[in-house]
Design a protein around this motif. Structure first.
Motif, PDB file in Angstrom:
ATOM      1  N   PRO A  72       0.922  -1.215   0.193  1.00 31.46           N
ATOM      2  CA  PRO A  72      -0.111   0.118  -0.043  1.00 31.46           C
ATOM      3  C   PRO A  72       0.795   1.295  -0.104  1.00 31.46           C
ATOM      4  O   PRO A  72       0.489   2.348  -0.548  1.00 31.46           O
ATOM      5  CB  PRO A  72      -0.754  -0.162   1.386  1.00 31.46           C
ATOM      6  CG  PRO A  72      -0.656  -1.622   1.678  1.00 31.46           C
ATOM      7  CD  PRO A  72       0.451  -2.052   1.112  1.00 31.46           C
ATOM      8  N   ALA A  73       2.030   1.259   0.813  1.00 30.06           N
ATOM      9  CA  ALA A  73       2.774   2.473   0.800  1.00 30.06           C
ATOM     10  C   ALA A  73       3.269   2.851  -0.483  1.00 30.06           C
ATOM     11  O   ALA A  73       3.265   4.001  -0.987  1.00 30.06           O
ATOM     12  CB  ALA A  73       4.132   2.322   1.703  1.00 30.06           C
ATOM     13  N   GLY A  75       2.100   1.883  -3.146  1.00 28.06           N
ATOM     14  CA  GLY A  75       0.792   2.052  -4.145  1.00 28.06           C
ATOM     15  C   GLY A  75       0.842   3.902  -3.966  1.00 28.06           C
ATOM     16  O   GLY A  75       0.270   4.543  -4.883  1.00 28.06           O
ATOM     17  N   GLU A  76       0.992   4.241  -2.726  1.00 30.47           N
ATOM     18  CA  GLU A  76       0.712   5.693  -2.506  1.00 30.47           C
ATOM     19  C   GLU A  76       2.051   6.363  -3.155  1.00 30.47           C
ATOM     20  O   GLU A  76       1.609   7.833  -3.670  1.00 30.47           O
ATOM     21  CB  GLU A  76       0.737   6.005  -0.941  1.00 30.47           C
ATOM     22  CG  GLU A  76      -0.246   5.465  -0.236  1.00 30.47           C
ATOM     23  CD  GLU A  76      -1.869   6.282  -0.762  1.00 30.47           C
ATOM     24  OE1 GLU A  76      -1.649   7.339  -1.054  1.00 30.47           O
ATOM     25  OE2 GLU A  76      -2.735   5.476  -0.523  1.00 30.47           O
ATOM     26  N   GLU A  78       3.471   5.626  -6.131  1.00 35.57           N
ATOM     27  CA  GLU A  78       2.762   5.721  -7.209  1.00 35.57           C
ATOM     28  C   GLU A  78       1.928   6.584  -7.633  1.00 35.57           C
ATOM     29  O   GLU A  78       1.793   7.160  -8.643  1.00 35.57           O
ATOM     30  CB  GLU A  78       2.625   4.326  -7.880  1.00 35.57           C
ATOM     31  CG  GLU A  78       3.739   3.295  -8.007  1.00 35.57           C
ATOM     32  CD  GLU A  78       3.311   1.624  -8.218  1.00 35.57           C
ATOM     33  OE1 GLU A  78       1.956   1.505  -8.462  1.00 35.57           O
ATOM     34  OE2 GLU A  78       4.221   0.847  -8.076  1.00 35.57           O
ATOM     35  N   ALA A  79       0.749   6.577  -6.690  1.00 35.75           N
ATOM     36  CA  ALA A  79      -0.324   7.617  -7.060  1.00 35.75           C
ATOM     37  C   ALA A  79       0.251   9.106  -6.764  1.00 35.75           C
ATOM     38  O   ALA A  79      -0.327   9.799  -7.699  1.00 35.75           O
ATOM     39  CB  ALA A  79      -1.241   7.191  -5.781  1.00 35.75           C
ATOM     40  N   ALA A  80       1.234   9.197  -6.116  1.00 36.14           N
ATOM     41  CA  ALA A  80       1.685  10.474  -5.857  1.00 36.14           C
ATOM     42  C   ALA A  80       2.439  10.836  -7.253  1.00 36.14           C
ATOM     43  O   ALA A  80       2.444  12.086  -7.627  1.00 36.14           O
ATOM     44  CB  ALA A  80       2.704  10.722  -4.618  1.00 36.14           C
ATOM     45  N   LEU A 136      -5.152  -2.375  -3.060  1.00 35.94           N
ATOM     46  CA  LEU A 136      -3.844  -1.667  -2.953  1.00 35.94           C
ATOM     47  C   LEU A 136      -2.695  -2.917  -2.803  1.00 35.94           C
ATOM     48  O   LEU A 136      -1.622  -2.559  -3.230  1.00 35.94           O
ATOM     49  CB  LEU A 136      -3.843  -0.679  -1.508  1.00 35.94           C
ATOM     50  CG  LEU A 136      -4.601   0.759  -2.178  1.00 35.94           C
ATOM     51  CD1 LEU A 136      -4.925   1.257  -0.906  1.00 35.94           C
ATOM     52  CD2 LEU A 136      -4.150   1.302  -3.070  1.00 35.94           C
ATOM     53  N   ASP A 141      -5.364  -0.076  -8.689  1.00 38.60           N
ATOM     54  CA  ASP A 141      -6.146   1.033  -8.354  1.00 38.60           C
ATOM     55  C   ASP A 141      -7.502   0.972  -7.808  1.00 38.60           C
ATOM     56  O   ASP A 141      -7.870   1.612  -6.948  1.00 38.60           O
ATOM     57  CB  ASP A 141      -5.921   2.159  -9.319  1.00 38.60           C
ATOM     58  CG  ASP A 141      -4.540   2.490  -9.749  1.00 38.60           C
ATOM     59  OD1 ASP A 141      -3.935   2.998  -9.004  1.00 38.60           O
ATOM     60  OD2 ASP A 141      -3.960   2.229 -10.883  1.00 38.60           O
ATOM     61  N   ARG A 281     -10.350   7.836  -0.940  1.00 39.59           N
ATOM     62  CA  ARG A 281      -9.260   8.721  -0.598  1.00 39.59           C
ATOM     63  C   ARG A 281      -9.701  10.023  -1.084  1.00 39.59           C
ATOM     64  O   ARG A 281     -10.650  10.153  -1.681  1.00 39.59           O
ATOM     65  CB  ARG A 281      -7.920   8.159  -1.855  1.00 39.59           C
ATOM     66  CG  ARG A 281      -7.257   7.123  -1.802  1.00 39.59           C
ATOM     67  CD  ARG A 281      -6.401   6.832  -2.851  1.00 39.59           C
ATOM     68  NE  ARG A 281      -5.620   5.629  -2.783  1.00 39.59           N
ATOM     69  CZ  ARG A 281      -4.683   5.159  -3.844  1.00 39.59           C
ATOM     70  NH1 ARG A 281      -4.654   5.723  -5.014  1.00 39.59           N
ATOM     71  NH2 ARG A 281      -3.970   4.259  -3.622  1.00 39.59           N
ATOM     72  N   PRO A 285      -5.768   9.323  -8.013  1.00 43.51           N
ATOM     73  CA  PRO A 285      -4.863   9.297  -8.997  1.00 43.51           C
ATOM     74  C   PRO A 285      -5.642   9.670 -10.240  1.00 43.51           C
ATOM     75  O   PRO A 285      -6.605   9.149 -10.545  1.00 43.51           O
ATOM     76  CB  PRO A 285      -4.315   7.884  -9.167  1.00 43.51           C
ATOM     77  CG  PRO A 285      -4.500   7.313  -7.775  1.00 43.51           C
ATOM     78  CD  PRO A 285      -5.739   7.845  -7.161  1.00 43.51           C
TER      79      PRO A 285
END
Length: 303
Positions: A72-73, A75-76, A78-80, A136, A141, A281, A285
């Protein structure tokens, strides 16, 4: 720090892929570079993270715990990075969806082409599997599932038809030889072609008419895994092996060309259509936001 992040990403890649060779293929790296990354990571932590055999690579208990927190971290992260696409004129980045075979076959074909033509800077990855997953942790996504398999803390958006039916069918040749069932209980005397989920659960066949619900556990000569084996079961039904019970929309082309005939149609049970689900969220994204907006407002979304 950069090397540590790369090593952690290599660990997640190997776990998701189930091995070094497949991980190397998916990440476009060499298997030896992934192996070296795991060696550095295990040396740094002083723990073995992976069980390695000639047939498989699986996380150890420590590796599994790290994966639960790490995926999950990342994933965050990548989302950023994907979020930087909001500074462009059009959404860009990768959108990963986890979907069952029914959605890949019946829902997405009429959606993905117009979506990707509308958003040419988005790349879409589809992972097809039947079990409910933590999207996640699985590196995705969003997912598509039916309401009885949705978690309460997920945001759910209707996608595709809002009502579907499970149809029962057999070939004309089979019905000519074995007779046409008149009630669901008659199927207990027929050859029925069953499906089983990867979890091992074999769903019962359920029928409904005028408020009466009938559930049966029929027997038959063929059992396939729901997902990849469904087309094999349909083909067997077309060839006269037995009776099949599956999504009406999946079987409709065979009704149209007369290779399968509807059976017990007044008893076909309706159920609500699928949902696109994703974790709540505050900021999505851009590729996921574009997809959610597309199915909410586009002509190929819920109906």
């Amino acid at each position: 720090m950069t090397t540590e992040l790369q090593d952690l990403q290599a660990f997640v890649t190997i776990c998701r892929a189930g091995g070094f060779r497949e991980g190397a293929r998916q990440s476009r790296q060499s298997a030896s570079s992934l192996s070296e990354a795991i060696r550095r990571l295990e040396d740094r932590l002083g723990l073995r993270l992976l069980h390695r055999t000639t047939r498989s690579v699986t996380p150890t208990e420590a590796g599994g715990r790290l994966l639960e927190r790490l995926a999950p971290a990342l994933g965050e992260v990548e989302a950023a990075l994907d979020g930087l696409g909001s500074f462009r004129d059009r959404p860009a980045g990768t959108l990963r969806l986890n979907v069952p075979a029914s959605a890949a076959r019946l829902i997405l074909p009429q959606i993905i082409t117009p979506f990707l033509k509308t958003y040419p800077d988005i790349k879409l990855e589809i992972i097809v599997e039947e079990s409910f997953v933590d999207v996640l942790a699985a590196g995705c996504d969003a997912g598509i599932r039916y309401d009885e398999r949705l978690e309460q803390d997920m945001i759910a958006v209707p996608i595709g038809p809002r009502a579907q039916r499970v149809a029962t069918a057999a070939s004309p040749a089979y019905l000519a030889e074995r007779g046409r069932p008149e009630r669901p209980s008659d199927l207990l005397g027929h050859a029925c072609l069953r499906g089983r989920f990867p979890s091992g659960h074999t769903p019962l066949w359920e029928f409904e008419k005028d408020g009466e619900i009938v559930t049966i556990d029929p027997k038959g000569p063929l059992l396939v895994q729901i997902s990849g084996g469904v087309d094999l079961a349909v083909d067997a039904a077309v060839r006269g092996l037995g009776v099949i019970h599956f999504f009406e929309d999946w079987l409709q082309p065979y009704f149209d060309n007369k290779t399968l005939a509807p059976v017990l149609e007044p008893w076909w049970q309706s159920f609500s259509g699928p949902y696109l689900y994703y974790p709540g969220r505050r900021r999505l994204p851009p590729p996921l936001r574009a997809f959610v907006d597309f199915i909410r407002t586009g002509p190929c979304g819920s109906r």
